[in-house]
Every structure is written in structure tokens, then in C-alpha cells.
Design an enzyme around this catalytic site. Structure first.
Site, PDB file in Angstrom:
ATOM      1  N   ILE A  89       0.811  -1.223   0.000  1.00 43.31           N
ATOM      2  CA  ILE A  89       0.000   0.000   0.000  1.00 43.31           C
ATOM      3  C   ILE A  89       0.846   1.275   0.000  1.00 43.31           C
ATOM      4  CG2 ILE A  89      -2.023  -1.051   1.072  1.00 43.31           C
ATOM      5  CD1 ILE A  89      -1.079   0.051   3.764  1.00 43.31           C
ATOM      6  N   GLY A  90       2.163   1.114   0.031  1.00 44.39           N
ATOM      7  CA  GLY A  90       3.014   2.298   0.022  1.00 44.39           C
ATOM      8  C   GLY A  90       4.472   1.941  -0.192  1.00 44.39           C
ATOM      9  N   VAL A  97       5.473  -0.681   2.380  1.00 44.39           N
ATOM     10  CA  VAL A  97       4.412  -0.730   3.380  1.00 44.39           C
ATOM     11  C   VAL A  97       3.314  -1.678   2.897  1.00 44.39           C
ATOM     12  CG1 VAL A  97       2.764   0.610   4.747  1.00 44.39           C
ATOM     13  CG2 VAL A  97       4.914   1.660   4.029  1.00 44.39           C
ATOM     14  N   LYS A 111       5.353  -1.532   7.958  1.00 44.74           N
ATOM     15  CA  LYS A 111       6.478  -0.909   7.259  1.00 44.74           C
ATOM     16  C   LYS A 111       7.650  -1.879   7.310  1.00 44.74           C
ATOM     17  CE  LYS A 111       9.492   3.176   7.407  1.00 44.74           C
ATOM     18  NZ  LYS A 111       9.750   4.473   8.091  1.00 44.74           N
ATOM     19  N   ASP A 210      11.234  15.334   7.360  1.00 44.62           N
ATOM     20  CA  ASP A 210      10.678  14.877   6.084  1.00 44.62           C
ATOM     21  C   ASP A 210       9.200  15.237   5.983  1.00 44.62           C
ATOM     22  OD1 ASP A 210      10.988  13.801   3.579  1.00 44.62           O
ATOM     23  OD2 ASP A 210      10.707  11.727   4.207  1.00 44.62           O
TER      24      ASP A 210
END
Length: 368
Positions: A89-90, A97, A111, A210
Site C-alpha cells: 500500500i506504500g 508498506v 512498514k 521529512d
């Protein structure tokens, strides 16, 4: 007979010696595995202790801080929850992720920090240590972690509505409709509160390093959480004795003072937040070709004429914006992007300004 008997005795002796050697090898392997197990348990206890030392000032900010249960997971448990890392999903700079099913209709986000992508263990342990110490409604929460069989895994709170970047800049996100001006302000205020908590309440203070739209996860159109603490750095109020560090962050968002000196501070997050505000105002990405959004909008955002200021507004808003609110937000942007980092406001001041301009606004956005 005597010869055969001698051979049998010798064979038996060799078998006994061979068996003894095998037992020693097996015993050595068991001892090594036990040592690894004890070491992983010691790391887990050390990280859990960090949670127990969590500054009590944060407890009142979020009921989650008194109720959340953070635990260590075995790799097999994570594999089962993610169906062997099936649904991605990421993607992060050093990680992927994955969606995790936690049972009872609950979901999490795993993660998976990858060494081959530069995710070394010290960085992972630093991130876990920071996540164990912080708790705020506008920060993505840690649910658990895994250091097992070479894997470095974080089980995080799952936010289903993707990121602000997805919503503003991808075709799929745009299909969900345009984020209204009031929604954009509300999202900005949530992230301002999150950063103020990291800078002013967390002990020691935390510099995110970030802040960007892809790390702003949307709960819904009006509320958001700040994610990804992989580049976080512990900060302090005095920076005069700091030594330069390797520049971390994303192009277009990185503080120009940090780029020039290598010195990072909470004011570096303030700069990145200023770029995020510009992104919400304009609907544009942080980089326009080789030019940053801060440079691209420099003339318009510093102009006193409201018509010029309106020229940088996201056309998808169709002018549906409160002009006085826009003035305040652009003013905040200009302060946040000052070259002199010490002259920038802190996040508490920014949150106060944003909150005040929202409180004194009409209930609906006004067309210009």
C-alpha cells in the site's frame, strides 16, 4: 575372531567419537540460537523501557497514550497478518508498506525496512525508540514491531484514505473531488499541531526532517496525521554547537539554510511546512521542473495586490476561498520560508495564527 572383534571395537569407538562431535556441534548451534533470542529480548526490553519513560506531559493530549498496547511480534505473526506481504500500500525511501489484517475487522500497516534500500538497523531502532516516546492524535501511532530473522518491521496505525499527495496530484485522488479551502486549512492545522507537539512537548524534542504531502495521511477530507519517522532527529533549543549533518529530506521541501550549512533544527520543519502550505494553496507539486515551488511562487506570494496573490490559487477551487484567510496563510508561508531560519516563527505561533484565522471566518467559503 580376534581380528573381527578388534575391528568392531574400533568401529564402535569411531561411532562414539563421531556421535560426540555431532552432539557438540548441535549444542553449539543451540547456544548460539539461545544467545540471539536473549539478545532480541534484551533489545525489546530496552525499547519497551523507552515507552515507560515517555514524558508525562503528552498523556493529556491523547487518550491513546494511556490505552495503547505496543508489543513485539514474531515474523510468522506478521507474515500471517500481511498474507506473506501480499498487498503493498506504500513505498518509502528505505521501505515498503503492506496492509495487515489484525482481526475483528481491524487493520494495520506494516512498514518493512529493507537493508538493500539503505534501511540499516540503527536507523530502524532509532525510529522505534522515537515512536515509543511520542503520542498525539495527529501522529500515526506505533502498534508493535518485529526484529526477527533479519527482518525490520513496524506495525503502524492504518489510515485508509491515502496521502495528501495522492489526493492533490494523482488521477485517482482527483476523482474523489476537490478538497475545499476550509478542508485544506483544517488539514494544515492538524499537521501544525503535530509538529508543535514534536518540537515543544516531546522530551527530548523531535525534528521530523521529512514533512511533505506524501507523509500527510488523510483520515477524511478535514483531518490528517503526520507519518514516517525514519529521518527523525532528536533536537534541542540551542543549535550553536551543532555539527553539520548529512542532508536528509525531499527535494523542494528541504530548508535552504539546512542545505547551505548542514545544520538542522525545528525551524527546518517550519520551512518544509511552509512549502506544504504552498502546495495546499496552489495545488502544485513541490518541484516545478528544476525550480522549487517556493521559488516559482516567490513574486506572487510577496505581492500586496490580492489579485496577484489570487493568481497562484489552485484553479480547481474556482475562486471559492476566504480572502482574509488567504492573506493570513500566505503571510505565514512567507515567514516560514525566510532564509534566516532564526527569524522564522515556531510551530506554536503558526498553529495559533491558523487557528485564529479559522475561528474568525464565516462558516462557508466566500467566492472572490
Amino acid at each position: 575372531m580376534g581380528l573381527h572383534s578388534g575391528i568392531d571395537i574400533k568401529s564402535t569407538k569411531n561411532l562414539l567419537i563421531g556421535g560426540a562431535i555431532i552432539l557438540v556441534i548441535l549444542f553449539t548451534i543451540i547456544l548460539k540460537k539461545w544467545a540471539v533470542y536473549l539478545d532480541s529480548k534484551a533489545k525489546a526490553r530496552s525499547l519497551a523501557k523507552a515507552q515507560g519513560d515517555h514524558d508525562q506531559k503528552s498523556i493529556g493530549l491523547c487518550s491513546l497514550s494511556t490505552t495503547k498496547s505496543i508489543r513485539t511480534y514474531a515474523l510468522e505473526e506478521i507474515k500471517m497478518a500481511t498474507r506473506d506481504f501480499r498487498i503493498r500500500i506504500g513505498v518509502g525511501a528505505t521501505s515498503y508498506v503492506y496492509l495487515a489484517e489484525l482481526g475483528d475487522g481491524q487493520f494495520g500497516a506494516v512498514k518493512r525496512v529493507m537493508e538493500e534500500r539503505g534501511g540499516y538497523q540503527k536507523m530502524f531502532l532509532d525510529e522505534v525508540s522515537i515512536l515509543l516516546r511520542i503520542s498525539h492524535p495527529n501522529l500515526v501511532a506505533l502498534l508493535g514491531f518485529c526484529l526477527d530473522k533479519g527482518e525490520q518491521l513496524l506495525l503502524l496505525e492504518y489510515i485508509p484514505n491515502k496521502s495528501l499527495f495522492d489526493r492533490l496530484h494523482t488521477n485517482k485522488g482527483k476523482l474523489s473531488g476537490t478538497l475545499s479551502w476550509s478542508s485544506r486549512l483544517s488539514i494544515a492545522l492538524d499537521i501544525a499541531y503535530a509538529l508543535d507537539y514534536l518540537h515543544s512537548v516531546a522530551d527530548p524534542p523531535v525534528i521530523h526532517r521529512d514533512v511533505k504531502s506524501s507523509n500527510v495521511l488523510l483520515i477524511n477530507d478535514d483531518h490528517a496525521k503526520l507519518a514516517d519517522f525514519g529521518l527523525c532527529k532528536l533536537g534541542h533549543e540551542s543549535y550553536s554547537a551543532q555539527t553539520p549533518t548529512i542532508i536528509r529530506g525531499s527535494l523542494g521541501y528541504v530548508d535552504t539554510n539546512y542545505l547551505n550549512t548542514g545544520l538542522v533544527s525545528p525551524k527546518s520543519d517550519v520551512y518544509s511546512f511552509g512549502v506544504l502550505l504552498l502546495e495546499l494553496i496552489t495545488g502544485m507539486k513541490s518541484l516545478q521542473g528544476s525550480v522549487t515551488l517556493a521559488e516559482w511562487t516567490n513574486e506572487c506570494r510577496k505581492h500586496q495586490d490580492v489579485d496577484v496573490m489570487m493568481g497562484m490559487l489552485d484553479p480547481k477551487l474556482n475562486g471559492q476561498v476566504n480572502v482574509e484567510q488567504l492573506r493570513v496563510v500566505v503571510y505565514v508561508v512567507n515567514l516560514a520560508l525566510l532564509e534566516n531560519s532564526m527569524a522564522r516563527p515556531n510551530m506554536a505561533e503558526i498553529a495559533s495564527r491558523l487557528s485564529s484565522c479559522m475561528d474568525h471566518s464565516p462558516e462557508t467559503d466566500l467566492p472572490v
